[in-house]
Every structure is written in structure tokens, then in C-alpha cells.
Motif scaffolding. Structure first.
Motif, mmCIF file in Angstrom:
data_model
loop_
_atom_site.group_PDB
_atom_site.id
_atom_site.type_symbol
_atom_site.label_atom_id
_atom_site.label_comp_id
_atom_site.label_asym_id
_atom_site.label_seq_id
_atom_site.Cartn_x
_atom_site.Cartn_y
_atom_site.Cartn_z
ATOM 1 N N ILE A 82 0.860 -1.180 0.000
ATOM 2 C CA ILE A 82 0.000 0.000 0.000
ATOM 3 C C ILE A 82 0.898 1.233 0.000
ATOM 4 C CG2 ILE A 82 -1.737 1.283 1.286
ATOM 5 C CD1 ILE A 82 -2.759 -1.390 2.335
ATOM 6 N N GLY A 83 0.803 2.043 -1.043
ATOM 7 C CA GLY A 83 1.629 3.247 -1.135
ATOM 8 C C GLY A 83 2.956 3.044 -1.851
ATOM 9 N N GLY A 84 3.141 1.920 -2.542
ATOM 10 C CA GLY A 84 4.398 1.757 -3.279
ATOM 11 C C GLY A 84 4.731 0.299 -3.534
ATOM 12 N N VAL A 85 6.018 -0.019 -3.490
ATOM 13 C CA VAL A 85 6.461 -1.404 -3.656
ATOM 14 C C VAL A 85 7.376 -1.771 -2.487
ATOM 15 C CG1 VAL A 85 6.266 -1.500 -6.170
ATOM 16 C CG2 VAL A 85 8.351 -0.615 -5.160
ATOM 17 N N ALA A 86 7.676 -3.059 -2.363
ATOM 18 C CA ALA A 86 8.400 -3.535 -1.175
ATOM 19 C C ALA A 86 9.869 -3.143 -1.184
ATOM 20 C CB ALA A 86 8.270 -5.048 -1.075
ATOM 21 N N ALA A 87 10.469 -3.110 -2.372
ATOM 22 C CA ALA A 87 11.906 -2.804 -2.440
ATOM 23 C C ALA A 87 12.207 -2.110 -3.762
ATOM 24 C CB ALA A 87 12.721 -4.086 -2.326
ATOM 25 N N ASP A 88 13.284 -1.341 -3.772
ATOM 26 C CA ASP A 88 13.669 -0.654 -5.005
ATOM 27 C C ASP A 88 14.297 -1.657 -5.977
ATOM 28 O OD1 ASP A 88 13.976 1.374 -6.739
ATOM 29 O OD2 ASP A 88 15.196 2.654 -5.446
ATOM 30 N N LEU A 89 14.401 -1.249 -7.237
ATOM 31 C CA LEU A 89 15.041 -2.118 -8.231
ATOM 32 C C LEU A 89 16.529 -2.249 -7.907
ATOM 33 C CD1 LEU A 89 13.409 -0.668 -11.469
ATOM 34 C CD2 LEU A 89 12.760 -2.729 -10.235
ATOM 35 N N PRO A 90 17.082 -3.459 -7.975
ATOM 36 C CA PRO A 90 18.504 -3.624 -7.635
ATOM 37 C C PRO A 90 19.417 -3.010 -8.705
ATOM 38 C CG PRO A 90 17.563 -5.698 -8.367
ATOM 39 C CD PRO A 90 16.434 -4.728 -8.281
ATOM 40 N N HIS A 91 20.673 -2.844 -8.344
ATOM 41 C CA HIS A 91 21.651 -2.231 -9.242
ATOM 42 C C HIS A 91 21.817 -3.095 -10.501
ATOM 43 C CE1 HIS A 91 25.055 0.134 -10.494
ATOM 44 N NE2 HIS A 91 25.784 -0.971 -10.625
ATOM 45 N N GLY A 92 21.747 -2.475 -11.671
ATOM 46 C CA GLY A 92 21.948 -3.205 -12.921
ATOM 47 C C GLY A 92 20.687 -3.836 -13.493
ATOM 48 N N TRP A 93 19.571 -3.769 -12.737
ATOM 49 C CA TRP A 93 18.332 -4.418 -13.185
ATOM 50 C C TRP A 93 17.784 -3.752 -14.444
ATOM 51 C CZ3 TRP A 93 13.116 -3.799 -14.094
ATOM 52 C CH2 TRP A 93 12.309 -4.940 -13.998
#
Length: 383
Positions: free
Chosen positions: A150-161
């Protein structure tokens, strides 16, 4: 003669049972029997907080898992008027379109296997594995992600993704071209699908079909354009549609949608903004008091309660354009952490209604073609 097709038949795409009345090879009547996979998903939702329920929802349509998560968090976000950060919205759009591609791929392979072409079935897994590799890198899971919050996502995209995903987009376009070379003009394939399972424009609306079923009958209706959810308005893409309304048209719509999804993903990856990936203000919505050291909570409950989100006393219908059609939820809150009513509107269930009408007066072999072109998943049909 009455024949029982399914529920263990491999072409039933799950545990669907059809009681078919035949006259020689001609189908006179067909009755679908559902409920072999019913797990009480709606009642479970009404006895869980949204955060607790999120891991369950990927089991409705287990091939397009991101969409079930999206709809589960979109409802409470609209009820509570919660803003989603721009970056989170872009990440969601990317994940949803990747999920759409994975779902369409796993429709294409078995559909071709149903009508006698084995090769595409092995080809699609090649591309689908790459999508799942991207999911695994971002979310930690291949199929059941539990990634949206709720309000976004659980984790940011990892480096290089992002670079990996752009590489995938370039590679996948060559894959789609390969499918089209292999399938689209194949005379045996055309013989099986052209003019089979035709649905007229009026019928589609009267049966309230959605998704590729609707767009294959000449109606340009896509909830990403209609409802303007997430950030789809910022991308340049076309609604895929056909006029004929037969199984071939539905195939062409889905193939077209895969290339359009790649266009959306590429634009999102190139324009993804910085900033937070989650609206952190809603984390502390419902923490009335911090437990005192060594009081009852510490001694007996001994764990931090999961962040609950109080649903206001309102009702709401929220929908997204899933790969199979309009996936909706009717939600009633009543000032508690649990929803008072949670009604799922699965696209597969509604689209399956028209099957008996489509197969009447057709040959027995056409049942597989028509059922395959509808694209159902029994997890969401039975819930």
C-alpha cells in the motif's frame, strides 16, 4: 452420446470439467462444471488485514501474479486517498507489463499445443524464464512475488536491473518475430482457428466479456486508456484490436499486446524518475501506542504487529486491465483493519460463460481451440 471432458484433461488448463453432448462429431450441448479449485479466497480476505492477505492473492491467477497484487493494494489506496510516489508508479507499470508478457506467453504455448503444434510450447518457456529471472532479481521470488505494498512497492530495483531489462526487451522483440514467422501464416494453424468461435460485437457486450476477447471483436476498450491508472498516460502505445471476433483475432490481439508491452517497458525504463519507492507516511497509520518494555505485548505476543491499515467506512469498485480481461474488486470497509466485504470479479470466470454458446454446432475438436482462445486460469475462476 454424453462425454465427460476433464477435470484431469491436459487441455482443460486446470480442473475444469465439461459435460459434452455429442451427435457423432458435432457438439449439441456443453455444460462447464466449476468449483474443483475453490479455496474460499473472498472469505479469507474478510478475516485478514490487507498486509496479511497480500501473499494469498497471487494464487488467483498464478500466471499474472503482479496484477492480483496491484488490485489488492489499489483498493485500499483509493479508499484511504494515499499518494503513490512517481518512482513506485513507474516500477509498478514495468512489473505489470512484464507480468502481462509472461501470462500471454504461457497462453500461447499451451494454446498451440492444444491444436497440435508442439514447438512453440518449448519456445515460450525460453522467454518466460528470462521474465522470471528479472522478477527474481527484483522481488526474490519467481512466481509468487508479494512485491506490491500500500503506497508503493516492497523494495527498489537492484543495481543493474534496468540494463538487464532493456537487454531483455531487445531480445524479446526478435522472439515475437520468430513466433509470428512460425505460427501466423501456418496453413494448418489457420485451418484450425480461422472462423472458429466467432463472437459478434453485440454478443461481446451483452456477455460482458473483457480483455482480448472484447478487443478481438472490434471494440477498442482498454482500462489502461480508460481509467488512467498508474502512469500509463505518460507512455506512447496503441490499443490492439481486431474486427473478426474469431480465435485467430484473439491470437493476433495477444501477440500485438506483447509488443506493445515491450514499448511501454522501454519507455518506462528510460524515463524512470528518482525518489522514494514507497509512501512511508502510511507505515504508522495505526500504531496507537508503543508497548512498554516488558509489558504484556513483550512477554506473550513477543513480536512486532504487522502494520495495519484502517479501511474507511466506504464502498468501492476498483479494476485493472489484466492479461485475461478486467480484474476487479468490490470492497467495503467499516473502520477496521479487515475488509467487511471483498468481492473478486475475475476475468476468466466471466469470459468462460460464453463457452457453451460458442461450441454448440461445432465439431468436438473445436472445443479445444475455443476454450484455449478464451484463456482461463482455474485459480481465478474458482477462487
Amino acid at each position: 452420446m454424453i462425454v465427460n471432458m476433464g477435470p484431469q484433461h491436459p487441455s482443460m488448463h486446470g480442473v475444469l470439467r465439461l459435460i459434452v453432448t455429442l451427435d457423432g462429431e458435432d457438439v449439441i450441448d456443453c455444460e462447464p462444471i466449476l468449483g474443483y479449485l475453490h479455496r474460499g479466497m473472498e472469505k479469507i480476505a474478510e478475516n485478514r488485514t490487507i498486509i496479511q492477505y497480500l501473499p494469498y492473492v497471487t494464487r488467483w491467477d498464478y500466471l499474472a501474479t503482479m496484477f492480483t497484487e496491484a488490485i489488492t493494494v489499489n483498493g485500499p489506496e483509493l479508499l484511504g486517498n494515499i499518494q503513490v510516489p512517481k518512482r513506485a508508479s513507474y516500477i509498478r507499470a514495468i512489473m505489470l507489463e512484464l507480468s502481462r508478457i509472461a501470462s500471454h506467453l504461457l497462453w500461447l504455448g499451451p494454446f498451440m499445443a492444444d491444436i497440435g503444434a508442439q514447438t512453440p510450447f518449448f519456445y515460450i518457456f525460453r522467454e518466460r524464464e528470462l521474465v522470471y529471472d528479472l522478477f527474481e532479481a527484483a522481488t526474490g521470488m519467481r512466481m509468487m512475488h508479494n512485491y506490491f505494498r500500500i503506497g508503493g512497492v516492497a523494495a527498489d530495483l537492484p543495481h543493474g536491473w534496468i540494463d538487464k531489462c532493456l537487454d531483455f526487451c531487445d531480445y524479446f522483440l526478435t522472439g515475437v518475430t520468430e513466433y509470428q514467422k512460425l505460427i501466423t501464416r501456418n496453413p494448418i494453424f489457420l485451418e484450425r482457428v480461422e472462423g472458429v468461435g466467432i463472437i459478434g460485437r453485440e454478443d461481446v457486450i451483452n456477455w460482458s466479456l473483457s480483455g482480448p476477447m472484447l478487443r478481438a471483436s472490434g471494440i477498442q476498450w482498454d482500462l489502461r486508456k480508460v481509467d488512467h491508472y498508474e502512469c500509463y498516460d505518460e507512455f506512447d502505445w496503441e490499443v490492439q484490436w481486431q474486427k473478426e471476433g474469431d480465435s485467430l483475432a484473439r491470437y493476433l490481439v495477444r501477440i500485438g499486446e506483447m509488443t506493445e508491452s515491450i514499448k511501454i517497458i522501454q519507455q518506462a525504463l528510460e524515463g524512470i524518475p528518482g525518489g522514494p519507492y514507497e509512501n512511508l507516511e502510511i507505515r504508522d497509520v495505526d500504531r496507537e501506542r508503543k508497548p512498554e518494555w516488558n509489558d504484556f505485548d513483550y512477554q506473550f505476543i513477543s513480536k512486532k504487529p504487522s502494520p495495519t491499515f484502517e479501511l474507511p467506512k466506504q464502498e468501492l469498485y476498483v479494476r485493472v486491465e489484466a492479461p485475461k480481461g478486467e480484474l476487479g474488486i468490490f470492497l467495503i470497509g467499516d473502520q477496521s483493519g479487515f475488509p467487511w466485504r471483498w468481492k473478486i470479479r475475475p476475468p476468466g470466470f466471466i469470459n468462460l460463460q460464453i463457452l457453451p454458446q460458442l461450441v454448440k454446432r461445432m465439431k468436438l475438436a473445436d472445443i479445444m481451440t475455443i476454450l484455449g482462445s478464451i484463456d482461463i486460469i482455474m485459480g481465478e475462476v474458482d477462487r
